[in-house]
Scaffold this motif. Structure first.
Motif, PDB file in Angstrom:
ATOM      1  N   UNK A   7     -50.136 -20.229 -25.001  1.00 59.52           N
ATOM      2  CA  UNK A   7     -51.537 -20.472 -25.342  1.00 59.52           C
ATOM      3  C   UNK A   7     -52.241 -19.130 -25.481  1.00 59.52           C
ATOM      4  N   UNK A   8     -53.070 -19.007 -26.502  1.00 57.96           N
ATOM      5  CA  UNK A   8     -53.782 -17.754 -26.723  1.00 57.96           C
ATOM      6  C   UNK A   8     -55.149 -18.047 -27.311  1.00 57.96           C
ATOM      7  N   UNK A   9     -56.190 -17.490 -26.696  1.00 59.44           N
ATOM      8  CA  UNK A   9     -57.536 -17.625 -27.219  1.00 59.44           C
ATOM      9  C   UNK A   9     -58.211 -18.940 -26.927  1.00 59.44           C
ATOM     10  N   UNK A  10     -57.625 -19.756 -26.020  1.00 60.12           N
ATOM     11  CA  UNK A  10     -58.206 -21.060 -25.707  1.00 60.12           C
ATOM     12  C   UNK A  10     -58.875 -21.013 -24.334  1.00 60.12           C
ATOM     13  N   UNK A  39     -55.308 -29.426 -21.179  1.00 61.98           N
ATOM     14  CA  UNK A  39     -55.905 -29.741 -22.482  1.00 61.98           C
ATOM     15  C   UNK A  39     -55.112 -29.129 -23.625  1.00 61.98           C
ATOM     16  N   UNK A  40     -54.538 -27.968 -23.403  1.00 63.68           N
ATOM     17  CA  UNK A  40     -53.752 -27.346 -24.464  1.00 63.68           C
ATOM     18  C   UNK A  40     -52.535 -28.201 -24.805  1.00 63.68           C
ATOM     19  N   UNK A  41     -51.913 -28.811 -23.801  1.00 67.86           N
ATOM     20  CA  UNK A  41     -50.808 -29.731 -24.066  1.00 67.86           C
ATOM     21  C   UNK A  41     -51.290 -30.954 -24.835  1.00 67.86           C
ATOM     22  N   UNK A  42     -52.466 -31.455 -24.471  1.00 71.84           N
ATOM     23  CA  UNK A  42     -53.020 -32.603 -25.192  1.00 71.84           C
ATOM     24  C   UNK A  42     -53.332 -32.237 -26.639  1.00 71.84           C
ATOM     25  N   UNK A  94     -58.751 -16.173 -33.385  1.00 70.98           N
ATOM     26  CA  UNK A  94     -57.855 -17.312 -33.485  1.00 70.98           C
ATOM     27  C   UNK A  94     -57.625 -18.008 -32.170  1.00 70.98           C
ATOM     28  N   UNK A  95     -57.284 -19.272 -32.259  1.00 67.92           N
ATOM     29  CA  UNK A  95     -56.854 -20.084 -31.126  1.00 67.92           C
ATOM     30  C   UNK A  95     -55.436 -20.518 -31.446  1.00 67.92           C
ATOM     31  N   UNK A  96     -54.493 -20.080 -30.627  1.00 66.06           N
ATOM     32  CA  UNK A  96     -53.083 -20.329 -30.925  1.00 66.06           C
ATOM     33  C   UNK A  96     -52.436 -21.145 -29.810  1.00 66.06           C
ATOM     34  N   UNK A  97     -51.635 -22.126 -30.218  1.00 66.07           N
ATOM     35  CA  UNK A  97     -50.902 -22.983 -29.291  1.00 66.07           C
ATOM     36  C   UNK A  97     -49.466 -23.094 -29.782  1.00 66.07           C
TER      37      UNK A  97
END
Length: 380
Positions: A7-10, A39-42, A94-97
């Motif tokens: 996760x990056x930027x979240x 939440x990132x997994x969701x 950016x928001x990266x997952x």
């Protein structure tokens, strides 16, 4: 099985990469970033359902979910020799997952929309990548999306071909370029991600869906709100591991017996002249039954994520819950987010658990006690 989550930027997850095991406990103090990781997994699961942009909009849009600190926290900032301040950006906003696993890996990069976009709060999908194995390499990548162009590597020859041009910035290649031919891997990943299950809304209040009368029907998977609890338990008793369910009830409530009638479930307890219905059960008892129905599903998912399952449960029930979680992890990968010391202690006693303890420093979430896995983000 997923072995790496990135996760990056979240929110507070400026740059976090953690390993996952068959059973993984995510813990930490309040505000350390547990909910953000959940939440990132969701959000990753929402990609396969075509709901990613809507889910981010529900959180306030991209601007509300982006990391709010500087792009990098320097050593001088950490030691106090320099104030926390913005620095010249070296990377685009950016928001990266992403995740890597034994079979596939996937990553998505969301950025700011174009100026002419009439919905300025919605993020735009700038980049997606999919590869075989845990780590992205030039040889392992077989699908790529850059802005609106999607390319797939042909299975037979290994050559790249353009699969779609002009894909909307709101649509993922996972949902729009999966087909049984050259897009078979995308199709397989989409279906696996759609099978992920999340339980964070199992209500036990007087108006909870699980307390209402239910129609008995084949229900191998408990609904996210537990509305079909009685039918799910009836299905376990009919075609699932009824013995394991009975053992879980006995361990938690000695002398009790669970059954299902046409009007709903019944729990007989030692000393009572009649069994109790769902509407009569205590919050903790109902919560435990909901968790047992979810974890003993006759159709286990590839991944199940539970957010604070200990809510409403007495500490005496934590050993029973820990045994249920450990048992379920044999058939499904389990991620548990919790700060209950009683549950954490019980899971440690069961053994075989990976633990991620989150901490927050300078507003950033970190997992200092785990070794960061190898991870490579695709570049715009």
């Amino acid at each position: 099985m997923i072995t790496t989550l990135a996760m990056s930027g979240y929110r507070s997850l400026r740059d976090l990469v953690v390993p996952l095991g068959r059973l993984t406990l995510v813990t930490g103090a309040n505000g350390s970033g547990k909910t953000s990781l959940y939440r990132s997994l969701r959000l990753l699961a929402e990609i396969a359902q075509g709901r990613l942009i809507g889910s981010l909009a529900a959180e306030g849009g991209l601007s509300s979910t982006l990391w709010a600190g500087p792009e990098a926290i320097t050593r001088a900032m950490r030691t106090g020799r320099q104030p926390i301040q913005g620095t010249p950006r070296t990377q685009p906003v950016g928001l990266k997952l992403g995740f890597g696993g034994e079979a596939f890996g996937y990553a998505i990069d969301l950025g700011l929309p174009s100026p002419e976009n009439p919905f300025p709060l919605d993020p735009a999908i700038k980049l997606e990548a999919m590869w075989t194995g845990e780590v992205l390499t030039r040889a392992s990548q077989f699908a790529e999306r850059r802005n609106g162009l999607v390319r797939l590597r042909t299975t037979a020859t290994g050559e790249w071909r353009e699969a779609m041009e002009g894909l909307s910035p709101f649509d993922s290649m996972v949902t729009h370029c999966a087909d049984p031919g050259d897009g078979y891997e995308l199709l397989a990943l989409r279906e696996r991600m759609r099978d992920w299950r999340f339980y964070d809304a199992l209500r036990t209040d007087p108006d909870a869906p699980a307390r209402r009368p239910q129609v008995m029907t084949y229900t191998p998977v408990l609904a996210g709100d537990g509305a079909d609890l009685a039918a799910a338990i009836a299905t376990i008793l009919a075609i699932g591991d009824g013995a394991a369910l009975g053992e879980a009830i006995e361990q938690a409530f000695p002398g009790s017996r669970l059954s299902v009638e046409e009007t709903g479930l019944r729990l007989g307890q030692h000393g009572l002249l009649r069994p109790l219905g769902a509407a009569e059960l205590s919050d903790g008892t109902l919560r435990y039954l909901l968790l047992a129905a979810a974890l003993l599903s006759p159709r286990p998912p590839e991944l199940m994520v539970l957010n604070e399952p200990e809510a409403s449960l007495h500490p005496s029930l934590m050993p029973s819950l820990a045994r249920l979680l450990t048992m379920a992890s044999v058939e499904a990968q389990i991620v548990v987010v919790s700060h209950s010391e009683a549950l954490i202690s019980a899971l440690r006693e069961e053994g075989g658990m990976a633990e991620i303890r989150l901490e927050k420093q300078f507003g950033e979430t970190d997992a200092p006690e785990v070794e960061r896995p190898v991870w490579i983000w695709p570049k715009r």
